[in-house]
Design a protein around this motif. Structure first.
Motif, PDB file in Angstrom:
ATOM      1  N   LEU A 187      25.919  30.401  41.673  1.00  0.00           N
ATOM      2  CA  LEU A 187      27.182  30.471  42.407  1.00  0.00           C
ATOM      3  C   LEU A 187      28.374  30.472  41.446  1.00  0.00           C
ATOM      4  O   LEU A 187      28.430  29.646  40.525  1.00  0.00           O
ATOM      5  CB  LEU A 187      27.291  29.277  43.360  1.00  0.00           C
ATOM      6  N   PRO A 188      29.314  31.400  41.649  1.00  0.00           N
ATOM      7  CA  PRO A 188      30.523  31.380  40.812  1.00  0.00           C
ATOM      8  C   PRO A 188      31.403  30.188  41.182  1.00  0.00           C
ATOM      9  O   PRO A 188      31.552  29.878  42.362  1.00  0.00           O
ATOM     10  CB  PRO A 188      31.201  32.706  41.160  1.00  0.00           C
ATOM     11  N   LEU A 189      31.967  29.539  40.191  1.00  0.00           N
ATOM     12  CA  LEU A 189      32.779  28.341  40.447  1.00  0.00           C
ATOM     13  C   LEU A 189      34.213  28.558  39.997  1.00  0.00           C
ATOM     14  O   LEU A 189      34.486  29.340  39.079  1.00  0.00           O
ATOM     15  CB  LEU A 189      32.193  27.133  39.711  1.00  0.00           C
ATOM     16  N   THR A 190      35.136  27.863  40.674  1.00  0.00           N
ATOM     17  CA  THR A 190      36.532  27.857  40.242  1.00  0.00           C
ATOM     18  C   THR A 190      36.703  26.818  39.142  1.00  0.00           C
ATOM     19  O   THR A 190      35.778  26.077  38.825  1.00  0.00           O
ATOM     20  CB  THR A 190      37.462  27.492  41.419  1.00  0.00           C
ATOM     21  N   ASP A 191      37.909  26.757  38.584  1.00  0.00           N
ATOM     22  CA  ASP A 191      38.197  25.778  37.535  1.00  0.00           C
ATOM     23  C   ASP A 191      37.938  24.367  38.032  1.00  0.00           C
ATOM     24  O   ASP A 191      37.526  23.486  37.276  1.00  0.00           O
ATOM     25  CB  ASP A 191      39.662  25.905  37.080  1.00  0.00           C
ATOM     26  N   LYS A 192      38.204  24.156  39.347  1.00  0.00           N
ATOM     27  CA  LYS A 192      38.032  22.813  39.906  1.00  0.00           C
ATOM     28  C   LYS A 192      36.571  22.480  40.204  1.00  0.00           C
ATOM     29  O   LYS A 192      36.262  21.353  40.591  1.00  0.00           O
ATOM     30  CB  LYS A 192      38.821  22.693  41.210  1.00  0.00           C
ATOM     31  N   ILE A 195      33.089  26.302  44.861  1.00  0.00           N
ATOM     32  CA  ILE A 195      32.536  27.655  44.904  1.00  0.00           C
ATOM     33  C   ILE A 195      33.684  28.652  45.008  1.00  0.00           C
ATOM     34  O   ILE A 195      34.609  28.479  45.804  1.00  0.00           O
ATOM     35  CB  ILE A 195      31.583  27.802  46.114  1.00  0.00           C
ATOM     36  N   ASP A 196      33.633  29.674  44.196  1.00  0.00           N
ATOM     37  CA  ASP A 196      34.725  30.647  44.145  1.00  0.00           C
ATOM     38  C   ASP A 196      34.461  31.790  45.128  1.00  0.00           C
ATOM     39  O   ASP A 196      33.845  32.799  44.782  1.00  0.00           O
ATOM     40  CB  ASP A 196      34.854  31.199  42.724  1.00  0.00           C
ATOM     41  N   PHE A 197      34.968  31.607  46.346  1.00  0.00           N
ATOM     42  CA  PHE A 197      34.698  32.609  47.381  1.00  0.00           C
ATOM     43  C   PHE A 197      35.500  33.894  47.177  1.00  0.00           C
ATOM     44  O   PHE A 197      35.238  34.890  47.842  1.00  0.00           O
ATOM     45  CB  PHE A 197      34.968  32.025  48.772  1.00  0.00           C
ATOM     46  N   GLU A 198      36.464  33.866  46.239  1.00  0.00           N
ATOM     47  CA  GLU A 198      37.174  35.123  45.948  1.00  0.00           C
ATOM     48  C   GLU A 198      36.207  36.162  45.403  1.00  0.00           C
ATOM     49  O   GLU A 198      36.457  37.351  45.479  1.00  0.00           O
ATOM     50  CB  GLU A 198      38.306  34.865  44.950  1.00  0.00           C
ATOM     51  N   GLN A 199      35.113  35.696  44.840  1.00  0.00           N
ATOM     52  CA  GLN A 199      34.127  36.639  44.312  1.00  0.00           C
ATOM     53  C   GLN A 199      33.079  37.029  45.355  1.00  0.00           C
ATOM     54  O   GLN A 199      32.185  37.815  45.079  1.00  0.00           O
ATOM     55  CB  GLN A 199      33.424  36.025  43.098  1.00  0.00           C
ATOM     56  N   ASP A 200      33.218  36.476  46.552  1.00  0.00           N
ATOM     57  CA  ASP A 200      32.261  36.810  47.606  1.00  0.00           C
ATOM     58  C   ASP A 200      32.616  38.160  48.232  1.00  0.00           C
ATOM     59  O   ASP A 200      33.686  38.725  47.961  1.00  0.00           O
ATOM     60  CB  ASP A 200      32.256  35.702  48.678  1.00  0.00           C
ATOM     61  N   PHE A 201      31.760  38.676  49.069  1.00  0.00           N
ATOM     62  CA  PHE A 201      31.891  40.039  49.592  1.00  0.00           C
ATOM     63  C   PHE A 201      33.267  40.317  50.186  1.00  0.00           C
ATOM     64  O   PHE A 201      33.878  41.343  49.925  1.00  0.00           O
ATOM     65  CB  PHE A 201      30.809  40.288  50.647  1.00  0.00           C
ATOM     66  N   PHE A 202      33.753  39.376  51.021  1.00  0.00           N
ATOM     67  CA  PHE A 202      35.029  39.601  51.694  1.00  0.00           C
ATOM     68  C   PHE A 202      36.209  39.012  50.925  1.00  0.00           C
ATOM     69  O   PHE A 202      37.342  39.047  51.395  1.00  0.00           O
ATOM     70  CB  PHE A 202      34.997  39.014  53.109  1.00  0.00           C
ATOM     71  N   GLY A 203      35.938  38.452  49.760  1.00  0.00           N
ATOM     72  CA  GLY A 203      37.002  37.848  48.975  1.00  0.00           C
ATOM     73  C   GLY A 203      37.463  36.523  49.553  1.00  0.00           C
ATOM     74  O   GLY A 203      38.491  35.973  49.148  1.00  0.00           O
ATOM     75  N   ARG A 204      36.775  36.019  50.502  1.00  0.00           N
ATOM     76  CA  ARG A 204      37.090  34.737  51.135  1.00  0.00           C
ATOM     77  C   ARG A 204      35.871  34.295  51.928  1.00  0.00           C
ATOM     78  O   ARG A 204      34.925  35.056  52.080  1.00  0.00           O
ATOM     79  CB  ARG A 204      38.297  34.879  52.057  1.00  0.00           C
TER      80      ARG A 204
END
Length: 468
Positions: A187-192, A195-204
Motif C-alpha cells: 500500500l502506498p503511504l503518505t508522509d503521515k 494510506i495514500d488514496f491519491e494513488q488509488d484508481f479514482f484519486g480518492r
RNA sequence: UCCCCAGUAGCUCAAUCGGCAGAGCGGGUGGCUGUUAACCACUAGGUUCGCGGUUCAAGUCCGUGCUGGGGAGCCA
C-alpha cells in the motif's frame, strides 16, 4: 414444425403440430402397447410442465429414451393430443425426440425430483432455478421488476441510473464496501503514514453505494418525478433472513410533495405491484399459496391488502398503542427510542393485522436529511410495516430549508463541505420533496411467503457468502 | 456481532446408557403397469463437517473452528 414455448403449448388446440424444447423433470416407463415412456418436460416459461409421450417404436427409444434421467435437455416434435391420463389436459404425442444434453452423472445430479431443502439448494444456486420454487421466484421477480417500471412510467416518473460506485462518504445508511485497485500487499503511504488514496484508481477513497437517494434527489430537483432501481450494498455483519449484503432497492423521489403525498405514493405503489403479480403470475402465486405459505392464505391476504386502506399512525400514537398493549415486550417502549422488531410485528400482525404506516419519528433516531416538523422534536419520516416481513419501506420528506439542514449537520458533527452538492440543491431553487426506498427482495418475500431473503435473489451475497 | 439449536450415503432423515453405520428417495440391473413424487425385487454407495482431547471403546462426551437454521442488533 413450429417451436412452441410450453406456456403456449399447454393452451394450444389438440391436433396442433409442434416442437418443444426443455429439461426433463421425470421419466416414467410403461410396458403397455409394446412400451412407452412419459417424459415430464419444463422450459421455465411458466409454472406448468408438459407431458411428452414417447412410444416404444421411436427409432431411438431403446438407445436414448429409456436412459433419460432428471435434468437431461431434449427437443421433442409431435402432435398435441388430449391426455388419456389424469393430471394434465393435454400431452405431446412425440414422433421425434432428440437428446440435446445428457446428465453426465445421474447419481450425483444435485437437483432431484424429490423435495429438497432450500438450504441445500442454495449450495447449488446454478441449478436451483430448475426447481418449481426457484423457477417461480425468478418469474415473480421478473414480473415485479417490470411492474415497477410500468407503474412509474404511467405516472410520469423518469428512471434515473444512479451510480454504483460513489466517492462520497455521506450516504449515511450503513457500513460500506471499499472499491480500490491498490495492491493490498504494497500500500502506498503518505508522509503521515496513512494510506495514500491519491494513488488509488479514482484519486480518492471510493465505495459501493448504500443508497441512490442523494443522487436521485438531484434529478428530482430538475425533472420533478424520478426513481432509481438498482443494486445497493451494505457491509454490515447482518445474519438474518431479512438482510443481504447486495440487494436491490427502488427509490422514487417526488418534487413539490410532502410526507402525506409520499405515503400515498407508497401505498398506491405496493397495491399496484400486488395487483400486477396476482394478475400476471396466477400460476406461480397458486403454487406459493399452496406449498410455501404456512396458512395457505397468501393470495387471499394479498387481495385484502389491495382492498383496504393502509393504517396510518404517528410514531407518538404507536408508542401509546404499544404502551397500552396487554402483551409484554422484551424491550420496554417509551417515546424517543426506535421501535424494535417485536413492536413493529405487534402493530402490523396483531393490533391492526394489515400494512401500517408509522409517521413522524423523533429526529434523534432518524437521518440528517429528513425534514423537521414544526414541533421541533420529530421529523417527517415514515416506515411502512407489513406482516411477516416488518419494515418494507422507509421514506421521508427531505429537509429543503438550507438553514435547518445546516443546523442539523452541525448538531451531528457532519462536515458541510462533504455535502456541498447536496446543499447546492437547497441554495438554488429549493423545493419541498419527498421519497422512499422499497427493499425489492423484501417485497418479493412478502408476496411469496418465502422465509429467507437469500432465496428470492438468484445469487445471494451475505457475510461469508459470495459463491457463484 | 450476541444468544440458542443443528451438521450421519447424491438428497431427506434414523441410530436407546458411550458398545458391529441403517431406512426411504435418487442411481444401476431385472420385472410389471397409459404412468402422475408410479409400483415390485436385487444391487452399488460412508473420512458420521474439520482439528484437538477424554476413554478399553466416540456419530454419541469435552474444547475449538467452519457451515446452516431460529431469535436479537444494524436496516431495506
Amino acid at each position: 414444425m413450429v417451436w412452441m414455448k410450453i406456456k403456449d403449448a399447454i393452451k394450444a388446440e389438440p391436433g396442433t403440430r409442434m416442437t418443444v424444447k426443455g429439461w426433463l423433470r421425470t421419466r416414467r416407463d410403461s410396458k403397455a402397447d409394446g412400451g412407452l415412456s412419459f417424459l415430464v418436460v419444463s422450459d421455465g416459461t411458466c409454472f406448468d410442465t408438459l407431458q411428452v409421450v414417447a412410444r416404444g417404436d421411436l427409432p431411438n427409444y431403446q438407445e436414448d429414451i429409456v436412459r433419460l434421467t432428471t435434468g437431461c435437455s431434449i427437443e421433442a416434435s409431435g402432435t398435441l393430443v388430449e391426455s388419456q391420463g389424469k393430471g394434465q389436459n393435454v400431452e405431446l404425442q412425440a414422433d421425434e425426440i432428440s437428446v440435446l444434453g445428457w446428465v453426465d452423472d445421474p447419481d450425483s445430479y444435485p437437483v432431484q425430483k424429490k423435495r429438497q431443502s432450500f438450504e441445500y439448494l442454495r449450495e447449488v444456486a446454478h441449478l436451483r432455478p430448475r426447481t418449481n420454487t426457484f423457477g417461480a421466484v425468478a418469474r415473480v421477480r421478473h414480473c415485479l421488476s417490470m411492474a415497477v417500471h410500468r407503474f412509474f412510467d404511467e405516472r410520469d416518473f423518469f428512471y434515473v441510473h444512479t451510480p454504483v460506485i460513489t466517492a462520497s462518504d455521506c450516504e449515511g445508511a450503513g457500513e460500506m464496501f471499499r472499491v480500490s485497485t491498490l495492491d493490498l500487499l504494497n500500500l502506498p503511504l503518505t508522509d503521515k503514514g496513512d494510506i495514500d488514496f491519491e494513488q488509488d484508481f479514482f484519486g480518492r477513497e471510493a465505495r459501493l453505494t448504500v443508497s441512490g437517494q442523494l443522487s436521485v434527489e438531484t434529478y428530482c430537483c430538475a425533472l420533478s418525478r424520478v426513481y432509481t432501481f438498482g443494486p445497493t450494498f451494505r457491509a454490515e455483519n447482518s445474519n438474518t433472513a431479512r438482510h443481504l449484503s447486495e440487494f436491490w432497492m427502488i427509490e422514487p423521489e417526488t418534487a413539490f410533495a410532502d410526507l402525506n403525498d409520499d405515503a400515498d405514493l407508497a401505498e398506491e405503489f405496493l397495491k399496484y405491484l400486488i395487483d400486477e403479480l396476482l394478475t400476471r403470475r396466477a400460476d406461480d402465486m397458486k403454487f406459493f399459496n399452496q406449498w410455501i405459505d404456512k396458512d395457505k392464505t397468501l393470495v387471499q391476504r394479498l387481495k385484502g391488502i389491495i382492498e383496504a386502506k393502509f393504517r396510518r399512525i404517528s410514531y407518538t400514537e404507536a408508542v401509546d398503542v404499544l404502551g397500552k398493549a396487554k402483551k409484554s415486550f422484551e424491550f420496554p417502549v417509551k417515546w424517543g427510542v426506535d421501535l424494535q422488531s417485536e413492536h413493529e410485528r405487534y402493530l402490523t400482525e396483531e393490533k391492526f393485522k394489515q400494512p401500517v404506516v408509522v409517521m413522524d419519528y423523533p429526529k434523534e433516531i432518524k437521518a440528517f436529511y429528513m425534514r423537521q416538523n414544526d414541533d421541533g422534536k420529530t421529523v417527517a419520516a415514515m416506515d411502512v410495516l407489513v406482516p411477516r416481513v416488518g419494515e418494507i419501506i422507509g421514506g421521508s420528506a427531505r429537509e429543503e430549508r438550507l438553514d435547518v439542514l445546516d443546523a442539523r449537520l452541525d448538531e451531528l458533527g457532519l462536515p458541510k463541505e462533504d455535502y456541498w452538492w447536496y446543499r447546492d440543491l437547497r441554495k438554488y431553487g429549493t423545493v419541498p420533496h419527498a421519497g422512499f426506498g422499497l427493499g425489492f427482495e423484501r417485497m418479493i418475500q412478502f408476496c411469496t411467503s418465502m422465509a429467507n431473503i437469500r432465496d428470492v435473489i438468484p445469487f445471494p451475497r451475505a457475510p461469508r457468502q459470495a459463491d457463484f
